[in-house]
Design a protein around this motif. Structure first.
Motif, PDB file in Angstrom:
ATOM      1  N   GLY A  94       0.811  -1.210   0.000  1.00 12.20           N
ATOM      2  CA  GLY A  94       0.000   0.000   0.000  1.00 12.20           C
ATOM      3  C   GLY A  94       0.844   1.259   0.000  1.00 12.20           C
ATOM      4  O   GLY A  94       0.520   2.243  -0.668  1.00 12.20           O
ATOM      5  N   GLU A  95       1.932   1.220   0.742  1.00 12.35           N
ATOM      6  CA  GLU A  95       2.840   2.366   0.793  1.00 12.35           C
ATOM      7  C   GLU A  95       3.459   2.634  -0.578  1.00 12.35           C
ATOM      8  O   GLU A  95       3.648   3.783  -0.976  1.00 12.35           O
ATOM      9  CB  GLU A  95       3.932   2.074   1.829  1.00 12.35           C
ATOM     10  CG  GLU A  95       4.754   3.251   2.224  1.00 12.35           C
ATOM     11  CD  GLU A  95       5.640   2.920   3.420  1.00 12.35           C
ATOM     12  OE1 GLU A  95       5.670   3.749   4.338  1.00 12.35           O
ATOM     13  OE2 GLU A  95       6.267   1.840   3.433  1.00 12.35           O
ATOM     14  N   ASN A  96       3.740   1.563  -1.313  1.00 12.83           N
ATOM     15  CA  ASN A  96       4.338   1.698  -2.646  1.00 12.83           C
ATOM     16  C   ASN A  96       3.303   2.018  -3.726  1.00 12.83           C
ATOM     17  O   ASN A  96       3.664   2.455  -4.814  1.00 12.83           O
ATOM     18  CB  ASN A  96       5.105   0.432  -3.013  1.00 12.83           C
ATOM     19  CG  ASN A  96       6.328   0.254  -2.151  1.00 12.83           C
ATOM     20  OD1 ASN A  96       6.905   1.223  -1.651  1.00 12.83           O
ATOM     21  ND2 ASN A  96       6.730  -0.986  -1.939  1.00 12.83           N
ATOM     22  N   SER A  97       2.038   1.757  -3.451  1.00 12.59           N
ATOM     23  CA  SER A  97       0.949   2.062  -4.381  1.00 12.59           C
ATOM     24  C   SER A  97      -0.215   2.630  -3.573  1.00 12.59           C
ATOM     25  O   SER A  97      -1.241   1.977  -3.391  1.00 12.59           O
ATOM     26  CB  SER A  97       0.527   0.791  -5.125  1.00 12.59           C
ATOM     27  OG  SER A  97      -0.473   1.073  -6.067  1.00 12.59           O
ATOM     28  N   PRO A  98      -0.049   3.879  -3.081  1.00 11.00           N
ATOM     29  CA  PRO A  98      -1.016   4.453  -2.138  1.00 11.00           C
ATOM     30  C   PRO A  98      -2.281   4.990  -2.808  1.00 11.00           C
ATOM     31  O   PRO A  98      -2.380   5.070  -4.035  1.00 11.00           O
ATOM     32  CB  PRO A  98      -0.228   5.586  -1.489  1.00 11.00           C
ATOM     33  CG  PRO A  98       0.705   6.030  -2.568  1.00 11.00           C
ATOM     34  CD  PRO A  98       1.072   4.773  -3.328  1.00 11.00           C
ATOM     35  N   PRO A 137      -1.957  -3.180  -2.418  1.00  7.18           N
ATOM     36  CA  PRO A 137      -1.999  -1.818  -2.939  1.00  7.18           C
ATOM     37  C   PRO A 137      -3.391  -1.220  -2.779  1.00  7.18           C
ATOM     38  O   PRO A 137      -4.382  -1.941  -2.611  1.00  7.18           O
ATOM     39  CB  PRO A 137      -1.657  -1.993  -4.422  1.00  7.18           C
ATOM     40  CG  PRO A 137      -2.058  -3.388  -4.740  1.00  7.18           C
ATOM     41  CD  PRO A 137      -1.841  -4.178  -3.480  1.00  7.18           C
ATOM     42  N   SER A 138      -3.467   0.085  -2.853  1.00  7.57           N
ATOM     43  CA  SER A 138      -4.755   0.765  -2.851  1.00  7.57           C
ATOM     44  C   SER A 138      -5.527   0.369  -4.101  1.00  7.57           C
ATOM     45  O   SER A 138      -4.983   0.366  -5.207  1.00  7.57           O
ATOM     46  CB  SER A 138      -4.540   2.283  -2.847  1.00  7.57           C
ATOM     47  OG  SER A 138      -5.750   2.962  -3.102  1.00  7.57           O
ATOM     48  N   ARG A 139      -6.771   0.018  -3.904  1.00  9.19           N
ATOM     49  CA  ARG A 139      -7.690  -0.215  -5.021  1.00  9.19           C
ATOM     50  C   ARG A 139      -8.882   0.716  -4.777  1.00  9.19           C
ATOM     51  O   ARG A 139      -9.886   0.330  -4.191  1.00  9.19           O
ATOM     52  CB  ARG A 139      -8.111  -1.686  -5.089  1.00  9.19           C
ATOM     53  CG  ARG A 139      -6.907  -2.554  -5.508  1.00  9.19           C
ATOM     54  CD  ARG A 139      -7.208  -3.999  -5.477  1.00  9.19           C
ATOM     55  NE  ARG A 139      -7.143  -4.456  -4.084  1.00  9.19           N
ATOM     56  CZ  ARG A 139      -7.419  -5.699  -3.698  1.00  9.19           C
ATOM     57  NH1 ARG A 139      -7.780  -6.591  -4.574  1.00  9.19           N
ATOM     58  NH2 ARG A 139      -7.339  -6.024  -2.433  1.00  9.19           N
ATOM     59  N   PRO A 140      -8.747   1.962  -5.208  1.00 12.10           N
ATOM     60  CA  PRO A 140      -9.679   3.025  -4.833  1.00 12.10           C
ATOM     61  C   PRO A 140     -11.020   2.966  -5.565  1.00 12.10           C
ATOM     62  O   PRO A 140     -11.364   3.846  -6.352  1.00 12.10           O
ATOM     63  CB  PRO A 140      -8.893   4.290  -5.180  1.00 12.10           C
ATOM     64  CG  PRO A 140      -8.049   3.878  -6.337  1.00 12.10           C
ATOM     65  CD  PRO A 140      -7.663   2.448  -6.048  1.00 12.10           C
ATOM     66  N   TYR A 141     -11.777   1.945  -5.280  1.00 15.09           N
ATOM     67  CA  TYR A 141     -13.053   1.736  -5.964  1.00 15.09           C
ATOM     68  C   TYR A 141     -14.044   2.878  -5.687  1.00 15.09           C
ATOM     69  O   TYR A 141     -14.782   3.291  -6.582  1.00 15.09           O
ATOM     70  CB  TYR A 141     -13.659   0.379  -5.582  1.00 15.09           C
ATOM     71  CG  TYR A 141     -13.939   0.223  -4.105  1.00 15.09           C
ATOM     72  CD1 TYR A 141     -15.186   0.505  -3.588  1.00 15.09           C
ATOM     73  CD2 TYR A 141     -12.930  -0.161  -3.220  1.00 15.09           C
ATOM     74  CE1 TYR A 141     -15.439   0.396  -2.232  1.00 15.09           C
ATOM     75  CE2 TYR A 141     -13.166  -0.278  -1.866  1.00 15.09           C
ATOM     76  CZ  TYR A 141     -14.431   0.010  -1.374  1.00 15.09           C
ATOM     77  OH  TYR A 141     -14.670  -0.083  -0.031  1.00 15.09           O
ATOM     78  N   MET A 142     -14.069   3.426  -4.483  1.00 18.84           N
ATOM     79  CA  MET A 142     -14.995   4.518  -4.182  1.00 18.84           C
ATOM     80  C   MET A 142     -14.531   5.829  -4.834  1.00 18.84           C
ATOM     81  O   MET A 142     -15.336   6.560  -5.401  1.00 18.84           O
ATOM     82  CB  MET A 142     -15.163   4.702  -2.672  1.00 18.84           C
ATOM     83  CG  MET A 142     -15.916   3.573  -2.006  1.00 18.84           C
ATOM     84  SD  MET A 142     -17.611   3.346  -2.600  1.00 18.84           S
ATOM     85  CE  MET A 142     -18.470   4.584  -1.654  1.00 18.84           C
ATOM     86  N   TYR A 143     -13.242   6.104  -4.769  1.00 23.71           N
ATOM     87  CA  TYR A 143     -12.712   7.314  -5.404  1.00 23.71           C
ATOM     88  C   TYR A 143     -12.976   7.273  -6.911  1.00 23.71           C
ATOM     89  O   TYR A 143     -13.497   8.228  -7.486  1.00 23.71           O
ATOM     90  CB  TYR A 143     -11.215   7.453  -5.118  1.00 23.71           C
ATOM     91  CG  TYR A 143     -10.571   8.561  -5.900  1.00 23.71           C
ATOM     92  CD1 TYR A 143     -10.720   9.885  -5.498  1.00 23.71           C
ATOM     93  CD2 TYR A 143      -9.836   8.294  -7.053  1.00 23.71           C
ATOM     94  CE1 TYR A 143     -10.148  10.919  -6.224  1.00 23.71           C
ATOM     95  CE2 TYR A 143      -9.267   9.325  -7.777  1.00 23.71           C
ATOM     96  CZ  TYR A 143      -9.414  10.635  -7.372  1.00 23.71           C
ATOM     97  OH  TYR A 143      -8.869  11.655  -8.096  1.00 23.71           O
ATOM     98  N   ASN A 144     -12.623   6.152  -7.536  1.00 22.07           N
ATOM     99  CA  ASN A 144     -12.848   6.018  -8.984  1.00 22.07           C
ATOM    100  C   ASN A 144     -14.330   6.157  -9.319  1.00 22.07           C
ATOM    101  O   ASN A 144     -14.701   6.801 -10.307  1.00 22.07           O
ATOM    102  CB  ASN A 144     -12.343   4.672  -9.490  1.00 22.07           C
ATOM    103  CG  ASN A 144     -10.839   4.543  -9.430  1.00 22.07           C
ATOM    104  OD1 ASN A 144     -10.119   5.511  -9.188  1.00 22.07           O
ATOM    105  ND2 ASN A 144     -10.346   3.336  -9.632  1.00 22.07           N
TER     106      ASN A 144
END
Length: 161
Positions: A94-98, A137-144
């Protein structure tokens, strides 16, 4: 709404009454109908994003997406214990793909912290069910989803005319 009336005291009084009726009865119903359509599409988009980002696993996250309307405000929610971990990511991965944006108001997030984080062969992580984990890693489903929905709202409104 367009109001055309011949000018007279009675007609103006009738027009005022009609405008008040519209404001008090029809407008709130229209607002809720529009809001409901936006939220229904939003739930579809969230589910599409969860699937496209590979965050399905056992389906709990996907199946917990829902919407609610409360006092002319709409909310899309997910109801799992791990929803934030998927959105923001965890550990070294997550830190590497925030998370790709500024954190929402009231949210704080950090990686590689907590009492269970340890280091094995120079790699930070934690033990979970006998496995050494380095996060995800972050998978920003809500942001997207929010970005997509914002761009679709004008068309939703146009379709409802």
């Amino acid at each position: 709404m367009t109001v055309k009336i011949p000018l007279s005291r009675d007609n103006v009084t009738k027009a005022i009454a009609e405008i008040r009726r519209y404001r008090n009865q029809l407008l709130p119903n229209k607002i809720n109908a529009v809001l409901r359509q936006i939220l229904i599409r939003g739930v579809e988009i969230v589910r599409e994003e969860i699937t496209s980002l590979g965050a399905v696993d056992k389906g709990e996250l996907l199946n917990s997406v829902q919407y609610k309307i409360d006092k002319n405000r709409g909310y899309i929610t997910v109801g799992t214990d791990h929803c934030a971990f998927v959105e923001f990511g965890t550990g070294t991965k997550g830190e590497n793909s925030p998370y790709p944006a500024v954190l929402p108001d009231g949210v704080s997030w950090s990686y590689n912290t907590g009492p269970t984080v340890t280091e094995v062969n120079g790699v930070k992580g934690w033990w979970f069910n006998g496995w050494f984990c380095t996060g995800m890693p972050s998978r920003p489903y809500m942001y997207n989803s929010a970005q997509r929905l914002k761009s679709e709202i004008p068309q939703i409104l146009e379709d409802m005319k």
